[in-house]
Scaffold this active site. Structure first.
Site, PDB file in Angstrom:
ATOM      1  N   ASP A   1       5.404  -7.833  -3.082  1.00 50.79           N
ATOM      2  CA  ASP A   1       4.796  -9.018  -3.800  1.00 50.79           C
ATOM      3  C   ASP A   1       5.110  -8.964  -5.071  1.00 50.79           C
ATOM      4  O   ASP A   1       6.047  -8.212  -5.817  1.00 50.79           O
ATOM      5  CB  ASP A   1       3.433  -8.823  -3.760  1.00 50.79           C
ATOM      6  CG  ASP A   1       2.812  -7.298  -3.870  1.00 50.79           C
ATOM      7  OD1 ASP A   1       3.411  -6.466  -4.664  1.00 50.79           O
ATOM      8  OD2 ASP A   1       1.609  -7.148  -3.505  1.00 50.79           O
TER       9      ASP A   1
ATOM     10  N   HIS B   1      -7.319  -4.893   0.338  1.00 49.32           N
ATOM     11  CA  HIS B   1      -6.117  -5.822   0.654  1.00 49.32           C
ATOM     12  C   HIS B   1      -4.982  -4.503   0.897  1.00 49.32           C
ATOM     13  O   HIS B   1      -4.832  -3.397   0.369  1.00 49.32           O
ATOM     14  CB  HIS B   1      -6.093  -6.612  -0.498  1.00 49.32           C
ATOM     15  CG  HIS B   1      -5.565  -5.948  -1.883  1.00 49.32           C
ATOM     16  ND1 HIS B   1      -5.806  -6.735  -3.114  1.00 49.32           N
ATOM     17  CD2 HIS B   1      -4.758  -5.032  -2.153  1.00 49.32           C
ATOM     18  CE1 HIS B   1      -5.458  -5.956  -4.193  1.00 49.32           C
ATOM     19  NE2 HIS B   1      -4.650  -4.839  -3.550  1.00 49.32           N
TER      20      HIS B   1
ATOM     21  N   GLU C   1      -5.601 -10.837   0.364  1.00 49.66           N
ATOM     22  CA  GLU C   1      -7.045 -10.631   0.061  1.00 49.66           C
ATOM     23  C   GLU C   1      -7.859 -10.501   1.129  1.00 49.66           C
ATOM     24  O   GLU C   1      -7.497 -11.368   2.105  1.00 49.66           O
ATOM     25  CB  GLU C   1      -7.519 -11.477  -1.232  1.00 49.66           C
ATOM     26  CG  GLU C   1      -6.558 -11.616  -2.458  1.00 49.66           C
ATOM     27  CD  GLU C   1      -6.838 -10.192  -3.214  1.00 49.66           C
ATOM     28  OE1 GLU C   1      -7.599  -9.123  -2.410  1.00 49.66           O
ATOM     29  OE2 GLU C   1      -6.561 -10.090  -4.424  1.00 49.66           O
TER      30      GLU C   1
HETATM   31  C1  F6R Z   1       1.182  -3.481  -4.760  1.00 49.59           C
HETATM   32  C2  F6R Z   1       0.357  -3.924  -3.931  1.00 49.59           C
HETATM   33  C3  F6R Z   1      -1.227  -3.891  -3.765  1.00 49.59           C
HETATM   34  C4  F6R Z   1      -1.454  -2.368  -4.322  1.00 49.59           C
HETATM   35  C5  F6R Z   1      -2.950  -2.065  -4.404  1.00 49.59           C
HETATM   36  C6  F6R Z   1      -3.406  -0.973  -4.964  1.00 49.59           C
HETATM   37  O1  F6R Z   1       2.509  -4.055  -4.498  1.00 49.59           O
HETATM   38  O2  F6R Z   1       0.606  -4.776  -3.102  1.00 49.59           O
HETATM   39  O3  F6R Z   1      -1.727  -4.016  -2.622  1.00 49.59           O
HETATM   40  O4  F6R Z   1      -0.914  -1.503  -3.509  1.00 49.59           O
HETATM   41  O5  F6R Z   1      -3.412  -3.107  -5.260  1.00 49.59           O
HETATM   42  O6  F6R Z   1      -3.054  -0.511  -6.081  1.00 49.59           O
HETATM   43  P1  F6R Z   1      -3.045   0.653  -6.933  1.00 49.59           P
HETATM   44  O7  F6R Z   1      -2.253   1.695  -6.359  1.00 49.59           O
HETATM   45  O8  F6R Z   1      -2.693   0.427  -8.566  1.00 49.59           O
HETATM   46  O9  F6R Z   1      -4.547   1.184  -6.787  1.00 49.59           O
END
Ligand code: F6R
Length: 265
Positions: free
Chosen positions: A63, A135, A140
């Site tokens: 993303d 997600h 979401e």
């Molecule tokens: C990142 C992504 C998100 C994260 C998720 C967890 O490219 O697509 O789905 O993997 O929000 O984020 P962290 O690792 O910061 O807790």
């Protein structure tokens, strides 16, 4: 389940290394966020030790925010440079991020990205984190389980989590372009990493809850080949932990003896 976030990163990197040994020109799906940073450090270590090369690897990130330029330090392109690409022998021409160039129609980015993934032969290994709301990518809760790469509005919880990284008054992205759930499900193999107590509820819902668009990660129950690596804290709400640990050890032993199974190799 592993003792610490460090061990999760170590095991995750070993798994990536095994895939690259079988297929040095693998197509990797990459994630950003806090969780994979330690994994990238491990991979950089393996590259520096001469154990791994990314010279023939292609990558597709999950993303990118809409409205943030690639050279902005908050962009995922900048993150990837800082945390990974800038430290290994990867050819930037083979790295892809679903960014929308200024002035272009963001709705056209998704179909183009899907085409690029297809053209590269599909994703061999998709690395994922998980949001506290379940997600994956920026799919979401309530995202179509059949979705493809597209513009997505970030959930309130995601905006709140991201705001920790911004200074007061800074532009806060509310839209992103993300691989869809069907895009992720098409990867041949998935590696999901989750660490820390804040992820415990989402991990339990993903693994033991019903398959529902309200927890997008739960669709992974229907994927052919997923490895979930969690630390103690993130595993805390799982009911059936002893069995998962046993399965993990047995699979590791098999991989060690016979090499990593590969769906189409
Ligand atoms: C990142 C992504 C998100 C994260 C998720 C967890 O490219 O697509 O789905 O993997 O929000 O984020 P962290 O690792 O910061 O807790």
């Amino acid at each position: 389940m592993l003792d610490s976030a460090g061990k999760v990163a170590e095991r995750g990197a070993e798994l990536v290394a095994r895939v690259l040994r079988v297929r040095p020109n693998a197509v990797l799906g990459l994630a950003t966020g806090k969780t994979p940073i330690k994994l990238y450090r491990q991979l950089i270590g393996k590259y520096r030790a001469g154990e791994l090369s990314f010279g023939r690897v292609s990558t597709f990130n999950l993303d990118e925010y809409l409205g943030i330029e690639p050279d902005d330090p908050r962009s995922y392109r900048a993150y990837m440079e800082r945390e990974f690409f800038g430290h290994v022998d990867i050819d930037r021409a083979n790295t892809h991020i679903p960014a929308c160039p200024p002035g272009e129609n963001p709705k056209q980015v998704g179909p183009r990205y899907e085409e690029r993934i297809r053209h590269a032969g599909g994703i061999d290994l998709q690395i994922l984190g998980i949001g506290q709301n379940g997600h994956i990518g920026f799919n979401e809760p309530s995202s179509s389980l059949n979705s493809r790469t597209r513009v997505k509005t970030l959930a309130g919880k995601t905006v709140e989590d991201n705001s920790e990284l911004l200074s007061p008054g800074e532009f806060q992205p509310r839209l992103a372009i993300t691989m869809g759930i069907a895009t992720i499900m098409q990867a041949r193999r998935v590696l999901l990493l989750a660490t820390g107590a804040k992820k415990a509820a989402a991990v339990a819902q993903m693994v033991e809850g019903p398959v529902t668009a309200m927890c997008p990660a739960s669709i992974l129950q229907m994927h052919e080949y997923v490895t979930v690596l969690v630390d103690e804290a993130a595993a805390a709400a799982l009911k059936n932990r002893a069995y998962y640990d046993l399965t993990f050890r047995e699979n590791e032993a098999l991989d060690e003896r016979f090499g990593a199974y590969y769906a189409d190799s």
